[in-house]
Design an enzyme around this catalytic site. Structure first.
Site, PDB file in Angstrom:
ATOM      1  N   SER A 151       6.592   4.928   5.451  1.00 14.17           N
ATOM      2  CA  SER A 151       6.222   6.235   5.270  1.00 14.17           C
ATOM      3  C   SER A 151       7.436   6.909   5.599  1.00 14.17           C
ATOM      4  O   SER A 151       8.468   6.788   5.886  1.00 14.17           O
ATOM      5  CB  SER A 151       5.567   6.765   6.840  1.00 14.17           C
ATOM      6  OG  SER A 151       5.462   8.236   6.873  1.00 14.17           O
ATOM      7  N   TYR A 165       3.567   4.330  15.532  1.00 10.65           N
ATOM      8  CA  TYR A 165       3.427   4.472  13.987  1.00 10.65           C
ATOM      9  C   TYR A 165       4.721   4.568  13.442  1.00 10.65           C
ATOM     10  O   TYR A 165       5.209   4.014  12.701  1.00 10.65           O
ATOM     11  CB  TYR A 165       2.593   5.861  13.822  1.00 10.65           C
ATOM     12  CG  TYR A 165       2.227   5.960  12.212  1.00 10.65           C
ATOM     13  CD1 TYR A 165       1.587   4.990  11.697  1.00 10.65           C
ATOM     14  CD2 TYR A 165       3.154   6.718  11.432  1.00 10.65           C
ATOM     15  CE1 TYR A 165       1.181   5.232  10.185  1.00 10.65           C
ATOM     16  CE2 TYR A 165       2.826   6.875  10.103  1.00 10.65           C
ATOM     17  CZ  TYR A 165       2.035   6.226   9.495  1.00 10.65           C
ATOM     18  OH  TYR A 165       1.752   6.253   8.232  1.00 10.65           O
TER      19      TYR A 165
HETATM   20  P1  NAD Z   1      -6.823   5.824   4.747  1.00 11.82           P
HETATM   21  O1  NAD Z   1      -6.997   5.649   6.321  1.00 11.82           O
HETATM   22  O2  NAD Z   1      -7.370   6.569   3.874  1.00 11.82           O
HETATM   23  O3  NAD Z   1      -6.914   4.187   4.180  1.00 11.82           O
HETATM   24  C1  NAD Z   1      -6.362   3.191   4.867  1.00 11.82           C
HETATM   25  C2  NAD Z   1      -7.500   2.036   4.775  1.00 11.82           C
HETATM   26  O4  NAD Z   1      -7.124   0.981   5.466  1.00 11.82           O
HETATM   27  C3  NAD Z   1      -8.702   2.211   5.082  1.00 11.82           C
HETATM   28  O5  NAD Z   1      -9.763   1.899   4.177  1.00 11.82           O
HETATM   29  C4  NAD Z   1      -9.033   1.221   6.407  1.00 11.82           C
HETATM   30  O6  NAD Z   1     -10.340   0.751   6.477  1.00 11.82           O
HETATM   31  C5  NAD Z   1      -8.156   0.174   5.993  1.00 11.82           C
HETATM   32  N1  NAD Z   1      -7.493  -0.607   7.267  1.00 11.82           N
HETATM   33  C6  NAD Z   1      -7.488  -0.207   8.395  1.00 11.82           C
HETATM   34  N2  NAD Z   1      -6.934  -1.264   9.243  1.00 11.82           N
HETATM   35  C7  NAD Z   1      -7.124  -2.170   8.387  1.00 11.82           C
HETATM   36  C8  NAD Z   1      -6.863  -3.644   8.693  1.00 11.82           C
HETATM   37  N3  NAD Z   1      -6.415  -4.015   9.983  1.00 11.82           N
HETATM   38  N4  NAD Z   1      -7.233  -4.408   7.663  1.00 11.82           N
HETATM   39  C9  NAD Z   1      -7.283  -3.968   6.439  1.00 11.82           C
HETATM   40  N5  NAD Z   1      -7.715  -2.855   6.230  1.00 11.82           N
HETATM   41  C10 NAD Z   1      -7.701  -1.986   7.329  1.00 11.82           C
HETATM   42  O7  NAD Z   1      -4.964   5.807   4.759  1.00 11.82           O
HETATM   43  P2  NAD Z   1      -4.168   6.131   3.507  1.00 11.82           P
HETATM   44  O8  NAD Z   1      -3.779   7.664   3.768  1.00 11.82           O
HETATM   45  O9  NAD Z   1      -4.713   5.823   2.150  1.00 11.82           O
HETATM   46  O10 NAD Z   1      -2.860   5.381   4.097  1.00 11.82           O
HETATM   47  C11 NAD Z   1      -2.551   4.137   3.268  1.00 11.82           C
HETATM   48  C12 NAD Z   1      -1.207   3.590   3.747  1.00 11.82           C
HETATM   49  O11 NAD Z   1      -0.281   4.753   3.616  1.00 11.82           O
HETATM   50  C13 NAD Z   1      -1.139   3.488   5.346  1.00 11.82           C
HETATM   51  O12 NAD Z   1      -0.225   2.405   5.726  1.00 11.82           O
HETATM   52  C14 NAD Z   1      -0.611   4.728   5.942  1.00 11.82           C
HETATM   53  O13 NAD Z   1       0.311   4.701   7.025  1.00 11.82           O
HETATM   54  C15 NAD Z   1       0.511   5.238   4.885  1.00 11.82           C
HETATM   55  N6  NAD Z   1       0.792   6.422   4.998  1.00 11.82           N
HETATM   56  C16 NAD Z   1       0.033   7.603   4.892  1.00 11.82           C
HETATM   57  C17 NAD Z   1       0.161   8.984   4.738  1.00 11.82           C
HETATM   58  C18 NAD Z   1      -0.702   9.952   4.791  1.00 11.82           C
HETATM   59  O14 NAD Z   1      -0.070  11.037   4.985  1.00 11.82           O
HETATM   60  N7  NAD Z   1      -1.972   9.826   4.637  1.00 11.82           N
HETATM   61  C19 NAD Z   1       1.613   9.156   4.699  1.00 11.82           C
HETATM   62  C20 NAD Z   1       2.717   8.174   5.152  1.00 11.82           C
HETATM   63  C21 NAD Z   1       1.913   6.859   4.833  1.00 11.82           C
END
Ligand code: NAD
Length: 265
Positions: A151, A165
């Site tokens: 991130s 985080y």
């Molecule tokens: P999201 O919540 O839409 O999707 C995340 C998915 O991961 C969900 O389907 C959830 O069920 C699954 N998950 C959670 N814990 C799990 C586990 N223990 N085992 C297997 N699956 C699991 O989130 P997103 O925004 O698509 O985020 C995806 C990645 O991007 C994450 O690593 C997040 O930290 C990172 N990220 C997101 C953002 C943002 O603004 N959304 C910014 C920077 C980084």
């Protein structure tokens, strides 16, 4: 997703964690549209299955399979990799994308040890397990590409803290860099994807008021949250041979956030 479809991942097998929502969902569909067979992994079984249904409807049978796995559990991750190999014969791409940002994750004084440990188990240990079992398989086929979702918060401090985080994503960057160097001569590439703030359930459920959203948006030069598909396109680049001379990078896709001091009015 509309035609024409590409062939940038033709003949490749990709495992994607967190495939039931957000970035993982969009990436699963995009990778399939580019010819990959996709293993859609999520702790949310229904979410992963819905992604597979979408891929099947768009591209036909035998293009994707869903697996329920909790990436923080070594046996689950071992099984997910084994299932990918038994179903599709090999693994060329692993996208360690599953992650959490817990609502009770706060500053150094208020974050509980439970939240810290949970965050580290999923966001850091989960990435390690994925890499561990993918490396074994990628060695057999002469290489592969691993993308680990970190991130922008691993690169910039925020006065709106989520300490566990942030620390977990910093660990992803450091771990990915070292893996890239250790396995460079085996042709296994490791890159981190550093998304900016996105309009996905993960962040939108956290920023549940206009005030909270605006507190962040003022720091994004483009003045908007990113879309999951914009991260999926970056993941496609890192997964494909288009990035064949790239390993160990912190690949930032953030609307200019990390480049900014003062943002446009
Ligand atoms: P999201 O919540 O839409 O999707 C995340 C998915 O991961 C969900 O389907 C959830 O069920 C699954 N998950 C959670 N814990 C799990 C586990 N223990 N085992 C297997 N699956 C699991 O989130 P997103 O925004 O698509 O985020 C995806 C990645 O991007 C994450 O690593 C997040 O930290 C990172 N990220 C997101 C953002 C943002 O603004 N959304 C910014 C920077 C980084």
């Amino acid at each position: 997703m509309s035609p024409p479809f590409g062939s940038r991942l033709a003949g490749k097998v990709a495992v994607i964690t967190g495939a039931g929502s957000g970035i993982g969902l969009e990436t699963s569909v995009l990778f399939a549209s580019e010819g990959a067979q996709v293993v859609c992994v999520d702790i949310n079984e229904k979410g992963a299955a819905a992604t597979v249904e979408k891929i099947t409807a768009l591209f036909g049978e035998d293009r994707a399979v869903s697996v329920r796995a909790d990436v923080s559990k070594e046996d689950d991750v071992k099984n997910m990799i084994q299932l990918a190999v038994s179903r599709f014969g090999k693994i060329n791409v692993l996208f360690n994308n599953a992650g959490i940002m817990h609502p009770a994750d706060d500053n150094a004084l208020t974050t509980s040890e439970d939240i810290w440990d949970l965050t580290m188990r999923i966001n850091v240990k989960g990435v390690w397990w994925g890499c561990k079992y993918a490396i074994e398989q990628m060695r057999k086929t002469g290489g592969g590409s691993v993308i680990n979702t970190a991130s922008f918060v691993a690169l910039r401090g925020a006065a709106t803290p989520q300490l566990a985080y942030t620390a977990s994503k910093g660990a992803v960057l450091a771990m990915t860099r070292e893996l890239a160097v250790v396995h460079a001569k085996e042709n296994i590439r490791f890159n981190s994807l550093c998304p900016g703030p996105l309009r996905t359930p993960l962040l939108m459920e956290f920023l549940n008021t206009e005030e909270k959203k605006n507190r962040r948006l003022v720091h994004v030069p483009m003045g908007r949250f990113g879309e999951a598909i914009e991260q999926a396109k970056a993941a496609l680049f890192l997964a494909s041979d288009d990035s064949s001379y790239m390993t160990g990078t912190d690949f930032v896709v953030d609307g200019g956030l990390c480049a900014a001091y003062v943002t446009p009015e």
